[in-house]
Design a protein around this motif. Structure first.
Motif, PDB file in Angstrom:
ATOM      1  N   GLY A   1      13.643  -3.547  -3.907  1.00  0.00           N
ATOM      2  CA  GLY A   1      13.438  -3.688  -5.345  1.00  0.00           C
ATOM      3  C   GLY A   1      11.985  -3.718  -5.785  1.00  0.00           C
ATOM      4  O   GLY A   1      11.703  -3.759  -6.982  1.00  0.00           O
ATOM      5  N   ARG A   2      11.060  -3.675  -4.836  1.00  0.00           N
ATOM      6  CA  ARG A   2       9.642  -3.770  -5.227  1.00  0.00           C
ATOM      7  C   ARG A   2       8.946  -2.407  -5.310  1.00  0.00           C
ATOM      8  O   ARG A   2       7.862  -2.302  -5.856  1.00  0.00           O
ATOM      9  CB  ARG A   2       8.888  -4.654  -4.220  1.00  0.00           C
ATOM     10  CG  ARG A   2       9.306  -6.109  -4.249  1.00  0.00           C
ATOM     11  CD  ARG A   2       8.599  -6.901  -3.155  1.00  0.00           C
ATOM     12  NE  ARG A   2       7.158  -6.877  -3.290  1.00  0.00           N
ATOM     13  CZ  ARG A   2       6.313  -7.222  -2.310  1.00  0.00           C
ATOM     14  NH1 ARG A   2       6.770  -7.611  -1.137  1.00  0.00           N
ATOM     15  NH2 ARG A   2       5.023  -7.174  -2.507  1.00  0.00           N
ATOM     16  N   VAL A   3       9.524  -1.394  -4.684  1.00  0.00           N
ATOM     17  CA  VAL A   3       8.852  -0.090  -4.590  1.00  0.00           C
ATOM     18  C   VAL A   3       9.611   0.903  -5.474  1.00  0.00           C
ATOM     19  O   VAL A   3      10.668   1.397  -5.077  1.00  0.00           O
ATOM     20  CB  VAL A   3       8.822   0.399  -3.117  1.00  0.00           C
ATOM     21  CG1 VAL A   3       8.069   1.719  -3.002  1.00  0.00           C
ATOM     22  CG2 VAL A   3       8.199  -0.658  -2.197  1.00  0.00           C
ATOM     23  N   PRO A   4       9.092   1.214  -6.659  1.00  0.00           N
ATOM     24  CA  PRO A   4       9.857   2.082  -7.567  1.00  0.00           C
ATOM     25  C   PRO A   4       9.852   3.536  -7.101  1.00  0.00           C
ATOM     26  O   PRO A   4       8.786   4.101  -6.838  1.00  0.00           O
ATOM     27  CB  PRO A   4       9.114   1.934  -8.901  1.00  0.00           C
ATOM     28  CG  PRO A   4       7.751   1.482  -8.557  1.00  0.00           C
ATOM     29  CD  PRO A   4       7.830   0.742  -7.250  1.00  0.00           C
ATOM     30  N   ARG A   5      11.030   4.104  -7.024  1.00  0.00           N
ATOM     31  CA  ARG A   5      11.150   5.489  -6.557  1.00  0.00           C
ATOM     32  C   ARG A   5      10.359   6.450  -7.463  1.00  0.00           C
ATOM     33  O   ARG A   5       9.746   7.403  -6.995  1.00  0.00           O
ATOM     34  CB  ARG A   5      12.638   5.866  -6.530  1.00  0.00           C
ATOM     35  CG  ARG A   5      12.893   7.153  -5.833  1.00  0.00           C
ATOM     36  CD  ARG A   5      14.382   7.346  -5.635  1.00  0.00           C
ATOM     37  NE  ARG A   5      14.608   8.693  -5.153  1.00  0.00           N
ATOM     38  CZ  ARG A   5      15.435   9.011  -4.183  1.00  0.00           C
ATOM     39  NH1 ARG A   5      16.141   8.081  -3.597  1.00  0.00           N
ATOM     40  NH2 ARG A   5      15.572  10.254  -3.797  1.00  0.00           N
ATOM     41  N   GLY A   6      10.350   6.137  -8.759  1.00  0.00           N
ATOM     42  CA  GLY A   6       9.629   7.003  -9.698  1.00  0.00           C
ATOM     43  C   GLY A   6       8.115   6.857  -9.599  1.00  0.00           C
ATOM     44  O   GLY A   6       7.373   7.588 -10.254  1.00  0.00           O
ATOM     45  N   GLY A   7       7.645   5.911  -8.781  1.00  0.00           N
ATOM     46  CA  GLY A   7       6.201   5.669  -8.708  1.00  0.00           C
ATOM     47  C   GLY A   7       5.486   6.456  -7.616  1.00  0.00           C
ATOM     48  O   GLY A   7       4.274   6.305  -7.437  1.00  0.00           O
ATOM     49  N   VAL A   8       6.209   7.303  -6.898  1.00  0.00           N
ATOM     50  CA  VAL A   8       5.572   8.023  -5.784  1.00  0.00           C
ATOM     51  C   VAL A   8       4.499   8.968  -6.335  1.00  0.00           C
ATOM     52  O   VAL A   8       4.796   9.839  -7.150  1.00  0.00           O
ATOM     53  CB  VAL A   8       6.609   8.820  -4.962  1.00  0.00           C
ATOM     54  CG1 VAL A   8       5.929   9.659  -3.894  1.00  0.00           C
ATOM     55  CG2 VAL A   8       7.617   7.865  -4.328  1.00  0.00           C
ATOM     56  N   VAL A   9       3.255   8.767  -5.928  1.00  0.00           N
ATOM     57  CA  VAL A   9       2.172   9.600  -6.448  1.00  0.00           C
ATOM     58  C   VAL A   9       1.593  10.521  -5.374  1.00  0.00           C
ATOM     59  O   VAL A   9       0.726  11.326  -5.654  1.00  0.00           O
ATOM     60  CB  VAL A   9       1.034   8.736  -7.056  1.00  0.00           C
ATOM     61  CG1 VAL A   9       1.509   8.033  -8.303  1.00  0.00           C
ATOM     62  CG2 VAL A   9       0.489   7.726  -6.047  1.00  0.00           C
TER      63      VAL A   9
END
Ligand SMILES: Cc1cc2nc3c(=O)[nH]c(=O)nc-3n(C[C@H](O)[C@H](O)[C@H](O)COP(=O)(O)OP(=O)(O)OC[C@H]3O[C@@H](n4cnc5c(N)ncnc54)[C@H](O)[C@@H]3O)c2cc1C
Length: 408
Positions: free
Chosen positions: A261-269
């Motif tokens: 729950g801490r690593v947002p899938r949409g946040g992959v840069v």
């Protein structure tokens, strides 16, 4: 076409760029060849201990890395498979470190800066240049066959070939005695914006089979944290990632209670980089006309975050021995390069033992949990993290009293 140089360095990662810089500064003619063009990325947790930062400072690049956005790293939290936790701070380790914090820095920045240093020191950089094979003369290495970007092949004759070509080193395979040790693991490494709960400490979440490292590696233009998220799993488990790397990565992260729950899938840069299997080492690091440095010589498991420091320290040792071995204008022989082998053994044996202790300890989750719990409760966590970060010598952990307090 055949050309000549004093030293051909194969691979321009931290080990190759550092040794090329040292030898160029010593007045030798150096060609630094890499199959990639820089800046190039590399799967890595991007964690630099204070001791690694000290080695970078000796090369004169720390201020530049900080100006480019490197983040201070205060120490490490370890979360064991059954929930025990420890938090070790570099600043609180028994012997105050060279500086109280390490750094987290993107490999695109670190490696490009070191390549630039090598070039500014006088090395000739040959990018998109792949070393395919070695040349031999009277049983010793005398150069290499290279393939250029246009597919053309050339020969470079060198008085010394330095294999700094990483985990799958061609030079190491050619000079022989390359070995692979268990555990055989694969890594999946992403940069993700918006990871919650990260501060200046790296986190290592350990499961029964692998681990996840979280580390604040940069801030974006809006001041949001960019985290390095590294998942390490057994090779057999990683096979099911074929064709579905992102799904596999996030499914696996969800198995770690402290990460879920801490690593947002949409946040992959940055795309997820995949690498492995690890754990290769070469029992022969010098031969007539060649030596190995960095991962080409020996790979350290990412858990203890010592690979780059070992590469930089090894580069210093290699440059000292090579400069002396090449002094009289001849070929560098194994006998003349022997001080390099001995310096490595003296400096890295303890580091290797600690790495193996941690690596094999993960096979025994209950024991691992107990050790983490004891280290924290008995005030030994700073010493343990100080050793893995090279702020303290390995003997601070590898002694009967410490080991007994860790597990009994
Ligand atoms: C998942 C993971 C996480 C890690 N995390 C950390 C960490 O947090 N901290 C840390 O200190 N270490 C870490 N490490 C280890 C660290 O990445 C390595 O120890 C370090 O990169 C070694 O540097 P090197 O110069 O020996 O090799 P590399 O950095 O691998 O560089 C080798 C170079 O050789 C070039 N090359 C390869 N073959 C050829 C060829 N045939 N011809 C020409 N060029 C060639 C490649 O393009 C590359 O540029 C991690 C490793 C992994 C896998």
């Amino acid at each position: 076409m055949t050309r000549r140089t004093d030293v051909l360095v194969v691979g321009a990662g931290p080990a190759g760029s550092a040794v090329a810089a040292h030898l160029s500064r010593a007045g030798l003619q150096v060609v630094l060849a890499d199959r990639a063009a820089f800046p190039r990325d590399k799967a890595c947790s991007e964690y630099l201990s204070p001791e690694t930062v000290r080695l970078l400072d000796r090369l004169g690049v720390v201020a530049d890395l900080e100006a480019l956005g490197a983040q201070p790293l205060l120490g490490t939290r370890v979360i064991a498979p059954r929930g025990a936790k420890l938090c070790g701070s570099f600043a609180r380790s028994a012997r105050p470190p060279w500086r109280p914090s390490g750094l987290s820095v993107r490999r695109t920045l670190l490696d490009a800066r070191l390549v630039e240093l090598a070039r500014a020191s006088g090395a000739e950089l040959a990018e998109r240049t792949t070393v395919e094979d070695l040349l031999y003369d009277r049983g010793g290495v005398s150069g290499a066959v290279i393939r250029q970007a246009d597919g053309g092949r050339d020969r470079i004759q060198a008085r010394l070939v330095i294999g700094a070509d990483g985990l799958r080193s061609v030079v190491a395979r050619r000079i022989g005695r390359r070995r692979h040790l268990p555990p055989s693991r694969m890594a999946f490494v992403a940069h993700v914006a918006g990871v919650s709960g990260l501060d200046g400490f790296a986190e290592m979440h350990v499961s029964e089979t692998g681990y996840v490292g979280l580390n604040r590696v940069a801030l974006d233009a809006d001041g949001r944290t960019i985290a390095n998220v590294a998942l390490v799993v057994p090779r057999a488990e990683a096979r099911s990632a074929a064709g579905r790397v992102t799904d596999f990565f996030f499914d696996e992260l969800g198995r770690f209670p402290g990460v879920r729950g801490r690593v947002p899938r949409g946040g992959v840069v940055r795309e997820i980089l995949v690498t492995g299997p690890f754990a290769a080492w070469s029992s022969r690091v010098v031969t007539d006309g060649a030596l190995l440095v960095g991962d080409a010589a020996e790979f350290f498991d990412p858990f203890t975050g010592e690979g780059i420091g070992t590469a930089l320290q090894g580069a210093e040792f290699a440059a000292q021995a090579a400069a002396a071995a090449l002094q009289d204008g001849g070929q560098a022989t194994a006998v003349r390069l022997a001080p390099y082998r001995l310096a490595r053994r003296a400096a890295f044996a303890g580091r290797r033992a600690v790495e193996r202790l941690v690596g094999y300890g993960m096979y025994f989750p209950a024991l691992f949990d107990r050790a983490v719990e004891r280290l924290e409760r008995r005030g030994l966590a700073d010493t343990f993290i100080g050793v893995t970060g090279d702020c303290l010598p390995a003997r601070a952990v590898l002694n009967p009293a410490f080991l007994a307090r860790m597990v009994l």
